[in-house]
Design a protein around this motif. Structure first.
Motif, PDB file in Angstrom:
ATOM      1  N   VAL A 162      -4.560 -20.669  38.236  1.00  0.00           N
ATOM      2  CA  VAL A 162      -4.045 -20.025  37.023  1.00  0.00           C
ATOM      3  C   VAL A 162      -4.543 -20.774  35.794  1.00  0.00           C
ATOM      4  O   VAL A 162      -5.067 -20.186  34.853  1.00  0.00           O
ATOM      5  CB  VAL A 162      -2.501 -19.992  37.040  1.00  0.00           C
ATOM      6  N   PHE A 163      -4.402 -22.092  35.811  1.00  0.00           N
ATOM      7  CA  PHE A 163      -4.884 -22.935  34.714  1.00  0.00           C
ATOM      8  C   PHE A 163      -6.110 -23.704  35.192  1.00  0.00           C
ATOM      9  O   PHE A 163      -6.023 -24.503  36.130  1.00  0.00           O
ATOM     10  CB  PHE A 163      -3.810 -23.927  34.258  1.00  0.00           C
ATOM     11  N   GLY A 164      -7.220 -23.482  34.559  1.00  0.00           N
ATOM     12  CA  GLY A 164      -8.432 -24.174  34.966  1.00  0.00           C
ATOM     13  C   GLY A 164      -8.527 -25.578  34.420  1.00  0.00           C
ATOM     14  O   GLY A 164      -9.334 -26.376  34.889  1.00  0.00           O
ATOM     15  N   GLY A 165      -7.696 -25.890  33.439  1.00  0.00           N
ATOM     16  CA  GLY A 165      -7.755 -27.199  32.812  1.00  0.00           C
ATOM     17  C   GLY A 165      -8.160 -27.098  31.360  1.00  0.00           C
ATOM     18  O   GLY A 165      -8.891 -26.187  30.955  1.00  0.00           O
ATOM     19  N   PHE A 166      -7.686 -28.037  30.548  1.00  0.00           N
ATOM     20  CA  PHE A 166      -7.950 -28.034  29.105  1.00  0.00           C
ATOM     21  C   PHE A 166      -9.455 -28.035  28.818  1.00  0.00           C
ATOM     22  O   PHE A 166     -10.193 -28.864  29.337  1.00  0.00           O
ATOM     23  CB  PHE A 166      -7.308 -29.264  28.469  1.00  0.00           C
ATOM     24  N   GLY A 210     -10.161 -20.173  35.208  1.00  0.00           N
ATOM     25  CA  GLY A 210      -8.841 -19.818  35.691  1.00  0.00           C
ATOM     26  C   GLY A 210      -8.364 -18.536  35.029  1.00  0.00           C
ATOM     27  O   GLY A 210      -9.015 -17.996  34.121  1.00  0.00           O
ATOM     28  N   VAL A 260      -5.868 -17.994  33.008  1.00  0.00           N
ATOM     29  CA  VAL A 260      -5.558 -18.146  31.588  1.00  0.00           C
ATOM     30  C   VAL A 260      -6.839 -18.311  30.770  1.00  0.00           C
ATOM     31  O   VAL A 260      -6.956 -17.773  29.663  1.00  0.00           O
ATOM     32  CB  VAL A 260      -4.604 -19.340  31.374  1.00  0.00           C
ATOM     33  N   GLY A 261      -7.808 -19.051  31.312  1.00  0.00           N
ATOM     34  CA  GLY A 261      -9.095 -19.179  30.626  1.00  0.00           C
ATOM     35  C   GLY A 261      -9.772 -17.829  30.471  1.00  0.00           C
ATOM     36  O   GLY A 261     -10.344 -17.521  29.417  1.00  0.00           O
ATOM     37  N   PHE A 296      -1.478 -21.190  22.876  1.00  0.00           N
ATOM     38  CA  PHE A 296      -1.680 -21.302  24.326  1.00  0.00           C
ATOM     39  C   PHE A 296      -3.071 -20.798  24.721  1.00  0.00           C
ATOM     40  O   PHE A 296      -3.818 -21.473  25.442  1.00  0.00           O
ATOM     41  CB  PHE A 296      -0.590 -20.485  25.024  1.00  0.00           C
ATOM     42  N   ASN A 323      -6.911 -22.765  25.857  1.00  0.00           N
ATOM     43  CA  ASN A 323      -7.514 -22.424  27.143  1.00  0.00           C
ATOM     44  C   ASN A 323      -8.899 -21.810  26.974  1.00  0.00           C
ATOM     45  O   ASN A 323      -9.489 -21.338  27.939  1.00  0.00           O
ATOM     46  CB  ASN A 323      -6.597 -21.495  27.935  1.00  0.00           C
TER      47      ASN A 323
END
Length: 516
Positions: A221-225, A230, A232-233, A464, A468
């Motif tokens: 879901v979150f690929g990372g900052f 992901g 969200v990205g 947010f 992302n």
């Protein structure tokens, strides 16, 4: 002072009161208007880039982006109905938070419109080379002429995206000589896009293989900052597919019973588009697959990167969705609907230039209003004696758009455009809260429901998604903003009309008179 030099709201509203708008739009009409404004570029152009970031999780990404757009749209609706003049988020910020922050918003909008126009130009190029030249004329344009050096062209070795440059300059020329978009022609183009996408959903539905959806979230879901991958990205990238809903907000002054019909129109159109987008994504991924091509550590290669282009040149990836420049037409050809796929490619080829025109036109509006406020040189809003258009700023913008389209990939361009858009949307939500506090007595034909939840949700949602985005897109906005501050303090701060005590408000009618 940050909140110094606030443009008086009384002066802005006095200009707006001179315009009498007839309330004719109902909820159904407003919903259709919203659907027509939103459906277009993103779904035709960014499906491949979104799949490379999230795989089948692209469907979740559309839902996330759509939800954030809904709360942002409700904020836009109140402030657009209250301050119905040109300048969009720039004008709203000027009237609430002062000149400095208004400058940063206007500067970000300039970036948004110009880079978005570049992204659409690159997207159009993919359909032009793949459908018109290759499928119909049997012409294979050399890769070095059809893709930028960092663009996803399916084959490494790109140098310049010549078709994207040509369409950007052609639309710029049309704007300079005074050609404006016809509402009837635009309605036809919207119809073509909706019919094409509806046909795509029906044709792919019967050929979906549920095994193609596993794993559903290959990059999480979150690929990372700063990675931009992901679900969200991908949402941060395909947010681009929803841009245009603010056109519904600006129709609040012409809506019957706006307190009821505006939310129905906004939420209805965005929900429809979200479901529509999810169905298109499901059809594309469920038929030919949409798993990303993974790099080291199980992280997808960045969309538009050189390494991904090299991977796409390999035989095992030649038919991959993530490697296509014309994703939806490619899907239909792959599953045996070649002729219909070509027709869909033609629909995109015909419809997308109108989007470029609207984006370039919107950019000239922002530039013009900032110039009339004294924040930019008057030469930028110089009107051509024959064509009666702001030819100087249009030519400069068109050249910048063509340059970006020549060398950058569509996914990276969309990310940069989204960075500016998210900042502007966040400022609109803040402006709504400030106006509720400072100008609570002002009449509002539409009031955002549950504003103390909706506005903060918009602010948080925009922040947010911004964080992302790929780090490069975030960095571009920061660098662009820094350049803007230098320009402001060297020029705009000293020449500002508000700073010199001169307040002038330009209405939409006045701007239309010189930009058409």
């Amino acid at each position: 002072m940050i909140f110094g030099r606030v443009k008086p709201l009384d002066a802005i509203l006095a200009a707006a009161e001179g315009k009498s708008l007839h309330r004719t739009l109902g909820a159904f009409q407003l919903t259709l208007f919203g659907i027509g404004s939103v459906i277009g570029t993103g779904i035709f152009v960014l499906t491949a880039a979104g799949a490379q970031k999230a795989g089948p999780g692209l469907m979740l990404a559309f839902a996330i982006a759509g939800a954030i757009c809904i709360v942002a749209a409700l904020c836009y609706a109140e402030i657009a109905a209250m301050i119905p003049v040109a300048g969009s988020a720039y004008t709203y910020t000027y009237s609430t938070m002062g000149e400095l922050l208004a400058w940063t918003v206007g500067w970000a909008l300039v970036l948004e419109y110009a880079v978005a126009a570049s992204a659409v130009s690159v997207g159009w190029s993919g359909y032009f080379t793949g459908t018109i030249l290759n499928q119909f004329l049997g012409i294979q344009l050399p890769v070095w002429l059809s893709a930028g050096p960092l663009a996803l062209g399916g084959v490494a070795g790109g140098f310049i995206n010549l078709p994207a440059v040509v369409i950007a300059l052609l639309v710029t020329w049309l704007l300079i000589i005074g050609t404006s978009e016809s509402a009837k022609v635009n309605a036809i183009l919207v119809g073509i896009k909706v019919v094409a996408l509806t046909a795509f959903i029906f044709l792919t539905y019967g050929k979906i293989d549920t095994a193609q959806f596993s794993p559903f979230l290959p990059a999480g879901v979150f690929g990372g900052f700063g990675t931009g991958v992901g679900a969200v990205g991908a949402a941060a990238t395909i947010f681009f597919a929803y841009v245009g809903f603010d056109a519904v907000s600006t129709a609040a002054e012409e809506t019957k019973n706006p307190q009821r019909n505006v939310p129905i129109g906004l939420i209805g159109s965005l929900l429809f588009c979200t479901v529509f987008y999810i169905l298109v994504a499901a059809g594309a991924i469920g038929t030919i697959g949409g798993q990303p091509i993974m790099g080291p550590g199980g992280i997808p290669f960045p969309a538009g990167s050189e390494e991904l282009a090299r991977q796409c040149a390999m035989p095992q990836h030649a038919q991959a969705l993530v490697c296509s420049n014309e994703a939806l037409a490619h899907v239909l050809r792959t599953i045996g609907f070649g002729k219909i796929g070509n027709m869909l490619g033609i629909a995109a080829f015909v419809a997308l230039p109108s989007v470029i025109l609207v984006l370039l036109f919107g950019q000239t509006r922002i530039f013009f209003v900032m110039s009339r406020d004294g924040l930019l040189p008057n030469a930028l809003s110089k009107v051509h004696p024959k064509w009666k258009t702001p030819h100087v700023v249009t030519a400069i913008t068109g050249a910048a758009v063509a340059f970006a389209a020549a060398f950058l990939p569509v996914g990276a361009l969309a990310d940069i455009a989204n960075a500016g858009t998210l900042y502007a949307f966040m400022m609109v939500a803040i402006a709504v809260l400030i106006l509720r506090k400072k100008e609570g007595h002002r009449p509002r034909s539409f009031r955002t429901p549950a504003v103390w939840f909706v506005a903060p949700a918009t602010i948080v949602g925009c922040i947010f998604l911004f964080f992302n985005l790929p780090s490069a897109a975030m960095l571009v906005l920061v660098i662009w903003g820094a350049i803007g501050l230098v320009v402001y303090y060297l020029y705009g701060y000293r020449t500002s009309h508000v700073g010199h005590g001169r307040v002038e408000v330009l209405t939409d009618d006045a701007i239309d008179g010189i930009t058409h």
